[in-house]
Design a protein around this motif. Structure first.
Motif, PDB file in Angstrom:
ATOM      1  N   UNK A 117       0.822  -1.218   0.000  1.00  0.00           N
ATOM      2  CA  UNK A 117       0.000   0.000   0.000  1.00  0.00           C
ATOM      3  C   UNK A 117       0.853   1.264   0.000  1.00  0.00           C
ATOM      4  N   UNK A 118       1.905   1.270   0.797  1.00  0.00           N
ATOM      5  CA  UNK A 118       2.749   2.461   0.882  1.00  0.00           C
ATOM      6  C   UNK A 118       3.392   2.773  -0.463  1.00  0.00           C
ATOM      7  N   UNK A 119       3.922   1.726  -1.131  1.00  0.00           N
ATOM      8  CA  UNK A 119       4.549   1.929  -2.438  1.00  0.00           C
ATOM      9  C   UNK A 119       3.520   2.346  -3.488  1.00  0.00           C
ATOM     10  N   UNK A 120       2.299   1.759  -3.401  1.00  0.00           N
ATOM     11  CA  UNK A 120       1.240   2.121  -4.350  1.00  0.00           C
ATOM     12  C   UNK A 120       0.841   3.590  -4.175  1.00  0.00           C
ATOM     13  N   UNK A 121       0.797   4.038  -2.927  1.00  0.00           N
ATOM     14  CA  UNK A 121       0.500   5.440  -2.631  1.00  0.00           C
ATOM     15  C   UNK A 121       1.528   6.358  -3.292  1.00  0.00           C
ATOM     16  N   UNK A 122       2.818   5.995  -3.161  1.00  0.00           N
ATOM     17  CA  UNK A 122       3.873   6.815  -3.756  1.00  0.00           C
ATOM     18  C   UNK A 122       3.761   6.837  -5.283  1.00  0.00           C
ATOM     19  N   UNK A 123       3.411   5.685  -5.888  1.00  0.00           N
ATOM     20  CA  UNK A 123       3.285   5.619  -7.351  1.00  0.00           C
ATOM     21  C   UNK A 123       2.142   6.515  -7.840  1.00  0.00           C
ATOM     22  N   UNK A 124       1.024   6.540  -7.105  1.00  0.00           N
ATOM     23  CA  UNK A 124      -0.099   7.407  -7.486  1.00  0.00           C
ATOM     24  C   UNK A 124       0.297   8.882  -7.408  1.00  0.00           C
ATOM     25  N   UNK A 125       1.026   9.254  -6.341  1.00  0.00           N
ATOM     26  CA  UNK A 125       1.465  10.636  -6.206  1.00  0.00           C
ATOM     27  C   UNK A 125       2.432  11.021  -7.320  1.00  0.00           C
ATOM     28  N   UNK A 126       3.322  10.098  -7.686  1.00  0.00           N
ATOM     29  CA  UNK A 126       4.276  10.386  -8.761  1.00  0.00           C
ATOM     30  C   UNK A 126       3.547  10.621 -10.082  1.00  0.00           C
ATOM     31  N   UNK A 127       2.504   9.838 -10.358  1.00  0.00           N
ATOM     32  CA  UNK A 127       1.743  10.032 -11.591  1.00  0.00           C
ATOM     33  C   UNK A 127       0.946  11.333 -11.549  1.00  0.00           C
ATOM     34  N   UNK A 128       0.462  11.700 -10.359  1.00  0.00           N
ATOM     35  CA  UNK A 128      -0.216  12.992 -10.234  1.00  0.00           C
ATOM     36  C   UNK A 128       0.720  14.139 -10.535  1.00  0.00           C
ATOM     37  N   UNK A 129       1.964  14.056 -10.013  1.00  0.00           N
ATOM     38  CA  UNK A 129       2.959  15.093 -10.291  1.00  0.00           C
ATOM     39  C   UNK A 129       3.261  15.193 -11.784  1.00  0.00           C
ATOM     40  N   UNK A 130       3.376  14.032 -12.434  1.00  0.00           N
ATOM     41  CA  UNK A 130       3.657  14.025 -13.878  1.00  0.00           C
ATOM     42  C   UNK A 130       2.519  14.695 -14.651  1.00  0.00           C
ATOM     43  N   UNK A 131       1.270  14.467 -14.228  1.00  0.00           N
ATOM     44  CA  UNK A 131       0.124  15.083 -14.906  1.00  0.00           C
ATOM     45  C   UNK A 131       0.113  16.602 -14.708  1.00  0.00           C
ATOM     46  N   UNK A 132       0.492  17.049 -13.511  1.00  0.00           N
ATOM     47  CA  UNK A 132       0.560  18.495 -13.280  1.00  0.00           C
ATOM     48  C   UNK A 132       1.615  19.117 -14.179  1.00  0.00           C
ATOM     49  N   UNK A 133       2.752  18.426 -14.325  1.00  0.00           N
ATOM     50  CA  UNK A 133       3.819  18.923 -15.193  1.00  0.00           C
ATOM     51  C   UNK A 133       3.327  19.071 -16.628  1.00  0.00           C
ATOM     52  N   UNK A 134       2.410  18.161 -17.045  1.00  0.00           N
ATOM     53  CA  UNK A 134       1.848  18.207 -18.398  1.00  0.00           C
ATOM     54  C   UNK A 134       0.568  19.044 -18.458  1.00  0.00           C
ATOM     55  N   UNK A 135       0.199  19.712 -17.311  1.00  0.00           N
ATOM     56  CA  UNK A 135      -1.001  20.547 -17.214  1.00  0.00           C
ATOM     57  C   UNK A 135      -2.284  19.749 -17.423  1.00  0.00           C
ATOM     58  N   UNK A 136      -2.268  18.467 -17.057  1.00  0.00           N
ATOM     59  CA  UNK A 136      -3.465  17.607 -17.120  1.00  0.00           C
ATOM     60  C   UNK A 136      -4.057  17.541 -15.711  1.00  0.00           C
ATOM     61  N   UNK A 137      -4.688  18.661 -15.281  1.00  0.00           N
ATOM     62  CA  UNK A 137      -5.079  18.792 -13.885  1.00  0.00           C
ATOM     63  C   UNK A 137      -6.199  17.837 -13.487  1.00  0.00           C
ATOM     64  N   UNK A 138      -7.194  17.648 -14.343  1.00  0.00           N
ATOM     65  CA  UNK A 138      -8.279  16.738 -13.993  1.00  0.00           C
ATOM     66  C   UNK A 138      -7.772  15.310 -13.811  1.00  0.00           C
TER      67      UNK A 138
END
Length: 681
Positions: A117-138
């Motif tokens: 669970x802890x590693x899965x949480x980190x992976x979700x946050x990393x993908x969220x950061x990548x989407x913000x970098x690409x301006x894919x906020x939704x």
């Protein structure tokens, strides 16, 4: 006496077994301790790399990451920590961020998500950061809200997650919500301080305080903004005493405090903060001093100190030309420049500067339209432009220019509205025609599908019913062959009848299994060791190859080759290719079967030393009942179904099948199957 001897023997045997058991347990415990120690060292190295990069030592941190990566197996959950760390810092390098995708691909099953669970949480946050970098906020919000459901509310992770969501709300100008989330992150950082290095704690806490203050300032809550800015200054001073590099953080907070005091009307206090800000020594790589120089120019314009205002405008302009900055700063520079020119009585140049500012502002608003999916109101822009021109211009010439521009804008707006109305009318007509055409096509497709289903149903019945008479004919021929009253010619005829019947039965069975199968059959997949599946197929067909004194040679990696496939259908593909190789290879030759893994795909090859495929037949080799079929090297009967079936199965797996062939030398068939996505067709 005999009883005692037997008892002694049993005791000695039991003693040996117990000793072996103790030795095995000791070895297992030793191996387990070794693995735990190795995992602890890897985690420690990754945390060190994170701290180094956060402190600006990017080169040293990435060297540690590169070294650690070689020690982590792809099936080890620690690989997720490595990918997340690389994803966290790759955005600042401007590289395409594939690390976040790699981290999430580790969790290809519900079991892994639950176990790690802890590693899965980190992976979700990393993908969220990548989407913000690409301006894919939704899309980023979806990742963050999924991560929010993993842990309980109010813990350390919840604070970091709230801060990441706050960035989205801030970029969408929802400043009050962003400020509340950053403020909650500040309160929750107390849960994290003991579990992280001080540099990471400082950089995280500093970003929370700065974000909360800036959001409250944007929301017009200036007292709250000042409270968080001053807390940020106190934190920076404490970190500076601990030899943390705080130059960039100090520039940021002094810049914000200067701007806040400008809004409060404390020009002297604003000048004090901003002058300290630009005086801080730092190697500029991103134009960090552009905003404070522009705010200094605004402050000096308020007290009519035009020389210093001009000096700071020039400092900002030099940095804008050196660094690739966003349009916001360009728009603000031209606006301040227009204010300066207006104050020194250069109205025409001021007008040109404000027009340039408005053009850049239009470009900025167009880009925001693409990011946020919102319309940009032309009337609003016109009112803003009118107010700015009214403030800058007291001359009749500028008013005339504005009047002409307004008339042209209105005329253009009327023309555009007319064109839009006409196009909408055409689109409505075309939409109605398209709907009618689609309905007709759907009706025709439904009729074709019903006819095809009826055809397949009839063909199934016919194929099934043909099996009984053909089976009876074959059986009778076999019975007659057992008699001895026939001449050699008659026996030959009976053998022809028997072999023809057997081949017909095989063809009917193949048709029932594949050729007349349901095209919409669901392809159910599972994780399979494809290497073992291929190896088993080779072993089972060794006997068939032995009938022609052929040798099947298998070549594959030592480790398993895991892929999500339909085991039964891929087995049939392997069997078809190997049986074809046996059928069309000469006696006494070798057939080589190999498998290899390349990134997110596997490639299987089957190479024979046979008759090959002529160039004229190569285009038709995968057709069902292909006219290119030939008998085997020992007279084996072909049906023209195997390769067609194999091609359809591989395409359902989103893969491909092809071959290389030289007549009279041999043929090599290749199968490529992707392994980076879930297939459920």
């Amino acid at each position: 006496m005999l009883f005692l001897v037997k008892l002694s023997t049993k005791i000695r045997a039991l003693t040996v077994i117990l000793s072996l058991g103790t030795l095995i347990c000791s070895c297992n415990n030793s191996a387990s301790n070794s693995n735990d120690q190795s995992g602890y060292i890897i985690q420690k190295q990754l945390r060190l790399a994170d701290s180094l990069i956060a402190g600006g030592k990017v080169h040293e941190g990435t060297l540690i990451c590169t070294k650690v990566r070689k020690e982590i197996d792809v099936s080890d959950s620690r690989i997720v920590n490595y990918y997340c760390l690389m994803a966290k810092w790759s955005n600042q390098w401007g590289t395409e961020n594939k690390y976040a995708d790699s981290a999430l691909s580790f969790f290809n099953s519900a079991e892994r998500k639950k176990e790690y669970q802890s590693e899965y949480y980190k992976a979700l946050l990393a993908n969220g950061e990548a989407c913000i970098y690409l301006k894919q906020y939704n899309k980023a919000l979806k990742f963050y809200y999924e991560a929010k459901n993993i842990f309980s509310v109010g813990n350390c992770e919840d604070g970091f997650l709230g801060a990441k969501i706050a960035r989205i709300y801030f970029n969408q100008h929802k400043y009050r919500v962003a400020a509340q989330l950053w403020a909650e992150g500040v309160n929750l950082m107390g849960h994290c301080k003991n579990g992280m290095s001080y540099p990471n704690y400082f950089y995280s806490m500093q970003s929370f305080l700065n974000g909360a203050g800036l959001s409250y300032e944007k929301a017009g809550m200036l007292d709250s903004a000042g409270y968080y800015y001053l807390q940020d200054v106190e934190l920076i001073n404490t970190a500076g005493q601990r030899r943390i590099n705080v130059s960039a953080a100090k520039i940021s907070v002094y810049d914000n405090l200067g701007n806040l005091n400008l809004k409060l009307g404390n020009v002297s206090k604003a000048l004090e903060y901003l002058e300290q800000c630009v005086a801080i020594p730092i190697t500029e790589i991103d134009g960090i001093k552009i905003p404070p120089h522009m705010k200094l120019a605004q402050a000096y314009l308020q007290i009519k100190n035009h020389p210093k205002a001009l000096a700071n405008l020039r400092q900002a302009r030099n940095r804008l030309d050196r660094f690739d900055n966003n349009l916001n700063e360009e728009v603000l520079w031209y606006k301040i420049n227009a204010q300066y020119l207006y104050q020194i009585k250069q109205g025409e140049r001021a007008y040109e500067s404000i027009l340039h500012s408005n053009r850049l502002k239009d470009s900025l608003e167009n880009s925001l339209f693409a990011v946020y999916g919102m319309d940009v109101d032309h009337e609003f822009r016109s009112l803003v432009q009118q107010q700015e021109l009214h403030n800058l211009s007291g001359q009749n010439k500028l008013k005339q220019f504005y009047l002409i521009g307004s008339v042209v804008t209105i005329l253009m707006a009327i023309i555009i509205v007319g064109l839009i109305y006409r196009n909408l009318k055409r689109i409505r007509i075309m939409h109605r025609e398209s709907d009618l055409h689609n309905q007709q096509l759907q009706h025709a497709m439904a009729e074709i599908e019903r006819a095809n289903e009826n055809y397949i149903r009839i063909m199934r019945v016919m194929a099934h019913d043909l099996r009984n008479p053909i089976s009876g004919m074959t059986g009778l021929a076999a019975v007659l062959l057992a008699e001895e009253d026939f001449t050699e010619d008659n026996r030959h005829m009976l053998q022809l009848i028997e072999s023809t019947g057997i081949h017909s039965m095989e063809m009917i069975s193949e048709l029932l299994k594949t050729g007349l199968a349901d095209e919409n059959e669901l392809l159910v997949t599972e994780m399979v060791d494809v290497k073992n599946l291929l190896y088993d197929s080779v072993e089972l067909l060794q006997f068939k190859a032995g009938e022609k004194q052929q040798l099947l040679i298998f070549d594959g990696p030592v480790q398993p080759v895991m892929c999500r496939v339909s085991q039964e259908k891929i087995w049939r593909v392997f069997n078809n290719l190997i049986v074809n190789a046996i059928k069309f290879s000469y006696e006494g030759t070798q057939i080589k079967v190999g498998i290899l893994q390349e990134q997110h795909k596997i490639i299987v090859s089957v190479a024979d030393s046979g008759i090959g495929i002529p160039d004229k037949n190569k285009d038709a080799i995968f057709e069902m009942f292909s006219p290119a079929k030939k008998v085997g090297t020992k007279g084996e009967q072909p049906f023209g179904l195997g390769l067609s079936i194999s091609k359809r199965i591989i395409e359902k797996h989103r893969g491909k099948i092809w071959f290389d062939s030289t007549p009279e030398i041999g043929t090599t068939f290749y199968v490529e199957i992707p392994c980076n996505e879930h297939i459920d067709i």
